[in-house]
Every structure is written in C-alpha cells, then in structure tokens.
Write a protein that holds these residues in place. Structure first.
Motif, short mmCIF file in Angstrom:
data_model
loop_
_atom_site.label_atom_id
_atom_site.label_comp_id
_atom_site.label_asym_id
_atom_site.label_seq_id
_atom_site.Cartn_x
_atom_site.Cartn_y
_atom_site.Cartn_z
N ILE A 179 72.85 48.97 62.19
CA ILE A 179 73.98 48.76 62.72
C ILE A 179 73.89 49.26 64.66
N ALA A 180 73.19 49.49 65.26
CA ALA A 180 72.71 50.50 65.89
C ALA A 180 70.79 50.23 66.53
N ALA A 181 70.64 49.80 67.87
CA ALA A 181 68.77 50.26 68.17
C ALA A 181 68.89 49.98 69.52
N THR A 182 68.29 50.76 70.02
CA THR A 182 67.68 51.50 71.48
C THR A 182 66.74 51.15 71.57
N GLN A 183 65.75 50.01 72.76
CA GLN A 183 64.74 49.84 72.63
C GLN A 183 63.44 50.39 73.58
N GLY A 184 63.17 51.20 73.53
CA GLY A 184 62.64 52.50 74.16
C GLY A 184 61.27 52.44 74.75
N GLN A 185 60.82 52.51 75.32
CA GLN A 185 58.70 52.40 75.63
C GLN A 185 57.92 52.47 74.52
N GLN A 186 58.55 53.72 74.14
CA GLN A 186 57.30 53.96 72.78
C GLN A 186 57.59 53.28 71.43
N HIS A 187 59.26 53.45 71.43
CA HIS A 187 59.89 52.69 70.12
C HIS A 187 61.00 52.44 69.93
N TRP A 188 61.52 52.38 69.24
CA TRP A 188 63.22 51.36 69.30
C TRP A 188 64.38 52.93 68.02
N ASP A 189 65.24 53.34 68.94
CA ASP A 189 65.73 54.33 67.84
C ASP A 189 66.68 53.66 67.40
N ALA A 190 66.82 53.59 66.24
CA ALA A 190 67.51 53.01 65.35
C ALA A 190 68.78 53.24 64.56
N THR A 191 69.92 53.37 63.99
CA THR A 191 70.69 53.97 63.25
C THR A 191 71.36 52.73 62.49
N LEU A 192 70.87 52.96 61.20
CA LEU A 192 70.72 53.08 59.58
C LEU A 192 72.33 53.38 59.32
N GLN A 193 73.11 52.20 58.48
CA GLN A 193 74.37 53.33 57.73
C GLN A 193 74.47 51.71 56.54
N SER A 194 75.04 53.47 55.44
CA SER A 194 74.38 53.25 53.84
C SER A 194 75.92 52.11 54.33
N THR A 195 76.13 51.04 53.04
CA THR A 195 77.74 49.93 52.90
C THR A 195 78.20 50.49 51.93
N LEU A 196 77.42 51.13 51.03
CA LEU A 196 78.58 52.25 49.99
C LEU A 196 78.81 53.64 50.56
N ASP A 197 78.77 54.07 50.82
CA ASP A 197 79.68 55.53 51.58
C ASP A 197 79.84 55.58 52.93
N GLY A 198 79.50 54.51 54.29
CA GLY A 198 79.21 55.06 55.07
C GLY A 198 78.52 56.16 55.80
N ALA A 199 77.58 56.70 55.41
CA ALA A 199 76.50 57.52 55.98
C ALA A 199 75.32 56.71 56.88
N THR A 200 75.27 57.86 57.71
CA THR A 200 74.17 56.62 58.71
C THR A 200 72.68 57.54 58.84
N THR A 201 71.52 57.18 59.02
CA THR A 201 70.47 57.77 58.80
C THR A 201 69.84 57.34 60.42
N GLN A 202 69.19 58.18 61.17
CA GLN A 202 68.28 57.89 61.98
C GLN A 202 67.30 57.40 62.32
N VAL A 203 66.55 56.23 63.05
CA VAL A 203 65.03 55.92 62.65
C VAL A 203 64.27 56.25 63.64
N GLN A 204 63.54 56.25 64.16
CA GLN A 204 62.23 55.22 65.10
C GLN A 204 61.60 54.75 64.81
N ALA A 205 61.10 53.90 65.22
CA ALA A 205 60.11 53.35 65.19
C ALA A 205 59.56 52.04 65.94
N ARG A 206 57.87 52.52 65.94
CA ARG A 206 57.50 51.66 66.80
C ARG A 206 57.34 49.97 66.99
#
Length: 536
Positions: A179-206
């Motif tokens: 649902i959202a992602a911020t592009q940094g110099q070393q990695h992406w800061d991404a927000t994932l959201q469950s379509t079942l209960d709306g819970a969110t998970t924060q992920v950092q990915a290169r």
C-alpha cells in the motif's frame, strides 16, 4: 522473517512471473518476500488457454525469437513438471481459402526445427477419412495437419513455483497488498497490508520486483511513485467449456476468416474447452467476465468445422482473463506481441525497482533467469549459475519424467483408491501424493466427502501446504472440481472452511493470551526466576 532485517527482494505479484522470479532468486541465495493481494494465480495466470506452446500463429507476425524461446521451454517444462504438463497433439484442418497448404507446411517445418525436440513428435499431414480426429468434423473437410504442443494446469504451475520458493527459504504472503513504499538510497521502506484483517507489516527491501501483471503500471505510478518506460495494453481473452464434444485425445486448432485461431481442447476428461478471444479491455481486471458476443463468436468459430453445432446453451462454465501485453502501435489485439520487457531503474543513489511488462506462461522460467541477470550487478553474493532448468518442481521428481509409469505404480500402491481419483491425485500432486496420503490406507481415512471426489484430507492439505483459503481457491485454482460439484456441495465446503477459520482464530487467540499471561507471571516473580530458567 526476522523483524528489522533488510531483505534482498520484495516481489509484488503472485502470478507465474512473480512466483518464478521468487523461486529463482531464493535458489541463488537472495532473501525474498513475495506478496499477492489475492490468491496465487488469481487473475491472468489462471485464465490462460492452459497450454505450454511455442505459438504457431506468432510465426505469421515474424516473432521467430519468441517462438524459439517458447519451444525450448516447452521441453524443459515437460521434464520439470510431468505431472501437471502433458504432451498434446493438435489437429489443424486445411481450408484453402484461409491459408494455402504450402504456407502451413512451411510454418510447421519451422515449428518443428526452430528448437531441438527430444520428447514431442513432429508434424505431419493427415487424411480425415482415416484419422481418428476426422469423425466429429464436417465431411467437406478432407485433409489436415497434426503437430505437438503441451497442456498445463496453469494455476498449479504458479502454486508449485511458490511452494518451491518457500521450501528454499522465501516468505510467501497471500491476501497481502503493497500500500505504500518509500525509496531510499540503500533500500525501500514498504508497508504491506492484509486484505483479510487490515493488519500492516513493515518491510525493508534492497530491491522491489514489480510483477503485478495488469497492475504493473498503476503500482509504479501509485505505491512506488516511479515513472514507467514501457506501457501495457490490456487484452481480454475468454474461454467456454462444454460437455465433451469428441471421443479422442487430440486437440483442434481452427482457422477463422478474421485470421484468428480458436482451440478446442480435451479438458478435465469429460469436457471440451474452447478459446480464446482477443478483445481490448479498459475495465477493472478483477471484474473481467465473458460477454454474450464472445460466447457467440467462439461457438460460431468451432461450428465452421464441427459436424454437430455447438450452441451457447451447452456452455457449462467459462473463464476470462486480462493479458497485460506490451503496448504496440497495432490495431489488431491478436497481433500484439506476447514477448516481454524487463525494466530496471537506474536512478543513482536510489534503491531500484525491476518491472515486468508482458510475457506468456510458457516463457516464465526464462523470464525469471533474465531478471536474475538484470539484478546480478546489485548483489555480488548472488549465485550466477542458472539452476531452474534442471530442478523439478514439487512433485515433478518422477523417474525419467515418465508419468504413465508413475501413475501405474501409484495405482498399484493404492489399489483402494478409485482409478479416476488416483489419476487426478497423481496429475495434481505428482510424488507429493505420498505426503497427501501419509498414513492413509483406505477410503475411510480420507475423511469427509464434500462431493465428487473431494475429501477432507485433500482440503486440509491444500490449506496447510498450498495457501488455499476459500472454496474458489480449492475448486477452481488448485483443482477444477467446480465442474463436478453442485451449488449445495460448494456451499457446504464454504461453511466448513469458515468454521475452520473461526476455530483457528480462537486457537491463535488462546495461545496469544497464554503467552501474555506467562509473560506477566514471569515479570511479577522478578529476576531470580529468569535466572533459574536460564540455568535449567
């Protein structure tokens, strides 16, 4: 996956390309998380014509490179997954007013020789007065041609790639949207959201891999806030299914006056699948359905050839999907290339995104290899050796890829299974059928029968091993048992699944409450208890 850890790849999209890339990447030593907003293969990848083929008609558009690549993959995939991919002979009746015989012969010669063949036989001319395929055709059709391709359980191909990726260390999250992602110099800061209960998970990915299919462009302009250098053209393809129209095991490829072709394919033993259409589409890819005009077109197409006409009233099921094809300046949707492009951003000092534009199910594995080549400069520790061409998919480790022998041996091991059920299990699960039936020695051990030959043991397996959550997941993607179950049986399956979900939720809640209570008790007893526990 450990909280706070930066992963290498966040793959967005659980279709065949996303699952294939996730599998290849984790096998090369990268850390991978794949998220899919719906079920695996919920859209384009479960709406194909169910073929692994070079694409004979693409030769007319001079797509020689694409056809060669697809023909090479045809034999590779037959070896990697002989349980879900099967050789299939195609019959093309000759109609001189549409294409001259010399043109068809030349095309089939190229089709036979653009790539090395070891499994599939080549093409030849046939006489419908003596060949088995002539029986259902109009008597005015005298001669034709026969050639080879293969049939595939397309949605299962996606699931098996995801299973293998998970078993090699990838994290697979269905019903989860980026649902959202911020592009940094070393990695992406991404927000994932469950379509079942709306819970969110924060992920950092290169790196983010955008394999969102029809949503590849909207994901770039939306959550990823990145411009696209390629564009896609959405083309709807629809298919209809009737009761079996002919008794032999060949498929037909029919030429139409509009220069398109339509297939009539043996389907799920008792049915015939007819498709496909090519219609421009501008709507929501999740709401694509067949139109009355498409149904009529498909019936008219086969009625030019079959002696007994097919009518819309004979349709027992249909499916439609949106193909995300590379945008080209051509008017005819059928002429749009089925090739693909991989676009890796090259913005300095910013984490990259690799986007997949176009593609077809047959070339997914090669696409994944090319994606790894693109990503290699970013990950010095990534293994460079291509490995997926010789690593069977789950259940595909069948000796000599000889499915007929495997099926016979399986039926001998389990004589208590009805022949039709044993055949379906073997085709769906291959060698993993031993996991499905572990500890079971009779029909009673399969548990509750929901209808047709869908037993409780298989439903539980699909939930535990293959991410199935709903009746639709089970009866239309993990299998095609929806063709054999009535509405009452499907309703009972849905109710049972809902009960299992509620029971699981209650169990998880109790476990969480026990953990919280234990934590509170440990805190109230002071450090001495903690010291004692550590010593013990």
């Amino acid at each position: 996956m450990n909280a706070g850890k930066i992963i290498d790849l966040l793959v967005v999209g659980g279709g065949v390309n996303g699952a294939g890339i996730a599998r290849d990447a984790v096998g090369r030593g990268l850390s991978v998380l794949l998220c899919e907003q719906d079920d695996l293969a919920a859209h384009t990848s479960s709406a194909s014509t169910k073929l692994i083929h070079g694409g004979l008609r693409y030769l007319e558009h001079y797509e020689f490179s694409l056809v060669r690549k697809a023909l090479q993959e045809r034999e590779v995939l037959l070896r990697l997954a002989p349980h879900i991919i099967s050789p299939l002979r195609f019959v093309m009746p000759h109609v001189s007013s549409l294409r001259p015989a010399w043109m068809i012969r030349a095309g089939l010669f190229l089709y036979d020789h653009l790539s090395k063949r070891e499994i599939l036989p080549g093409s030849r001319g046939i006489d419908f007065r003596t060949h088995v395929s002539g029986a259902p055709l109009k008597k005015s059709l005298k001669r034709g041609f026969v050639y080879s391709d293969a049939a595939v359980q397309d949605a299962r191909l996606v699931v098996l790639n995801a299973m293998d990726a998970r078993e090699r260390g990838a994290t697979i999250m269905t019903k989860t949207r980026l649902i959202a992602a911020t592009q940094g110099q070393q990695h992406w800061d991404a927000t994932l959201q469950s379509t079942l209960d709306g819970a969110t998970t924060q992920v950092q990915a290169r790196c983010v891999v955008n394999a969102a299919g029809p949503w590849v462009g909207s994901l770039l302009s939306g959550a990823l806030n990145t411009s696209a250098r390629h564009h896609i053209r959405l083309v709807k393809g629809s298919h209809i299914v009737t009761r079996r129209l002919f008794e032999h095991d060949h498929a037909y490829i029919f030429q139409n006056p509009d220069k398109r072709i339509v297939f009539a394919i043996p389907y799920e033993d008792d049915f015939t699948a007819i498709g496909t259409t090519d219609v421009e589409y501008n709507g929501d890819p999740t709401k694509v359905t067949i139109s009355a005009e498409e149904t009529a077109y498909l019936c008219e197409s086969v009625n030019r050839y079959f002696d007994i006409p097919v009518s819309p009233s004979q349709v027992v099921w249909s499916w439609s999907g949106v193909r995300p094809l590379l945008e080209e300046e051509v008017a005819n949707p059928s002429a749009v290339t089925r090739d693909y492009r991989l676009d890796l951003t090259d913005e300095k000092d910013l984490a990259p995104v690799l986007s997949v534009f176009g593609g077809k199910i047959t070339t997914y594995r090669r696409l994944a290899e090319e994606a790894m080549e693109k990503l290699q400069p970013l990950f010095s520790y990534m293994k460079t050796e291509d490995w997926t061409s010789h690593a069977p998919l789950p259940g595909g480790d069948i000796e000599d890829a000889d499915f007929a022998r495997f099926l016979k041996q399986f039926q001998q091991r389990c004589p208590w299974l009805p022949a039709a059920t044993a055949k379906r299990y073997a085709h769906a699960y291959g060698t993993r059928v031993d996991t499905l039936l572990e500890g079971i020695h009779d029909i009673a051990g399969l548990g509750h029968l929901f209808g047709a030959d869908l037993y409780e043991i298989e439903v539980r397996y699909l939930i535990q091993e293959e991410w199935a959550l709903t009746a639709e997941d089970i009866i239309w993607r993990r299998s095609k048992l929806g063709l054999r179950l009535d509405s009452t049986e499907i309703g009972l399956l849905s109710t049972w699944l809902e009960m299992q979900t509620r029971m699981q939720t209650r169990t998880q809640t109790r476990a969480q409450n026990r953990t919280q209570k234990q934590t509170q008790n440990n805190s109230s007893t002071g450090d001495s208890q903690s010291d004692r526990v550590e010593i013990i």
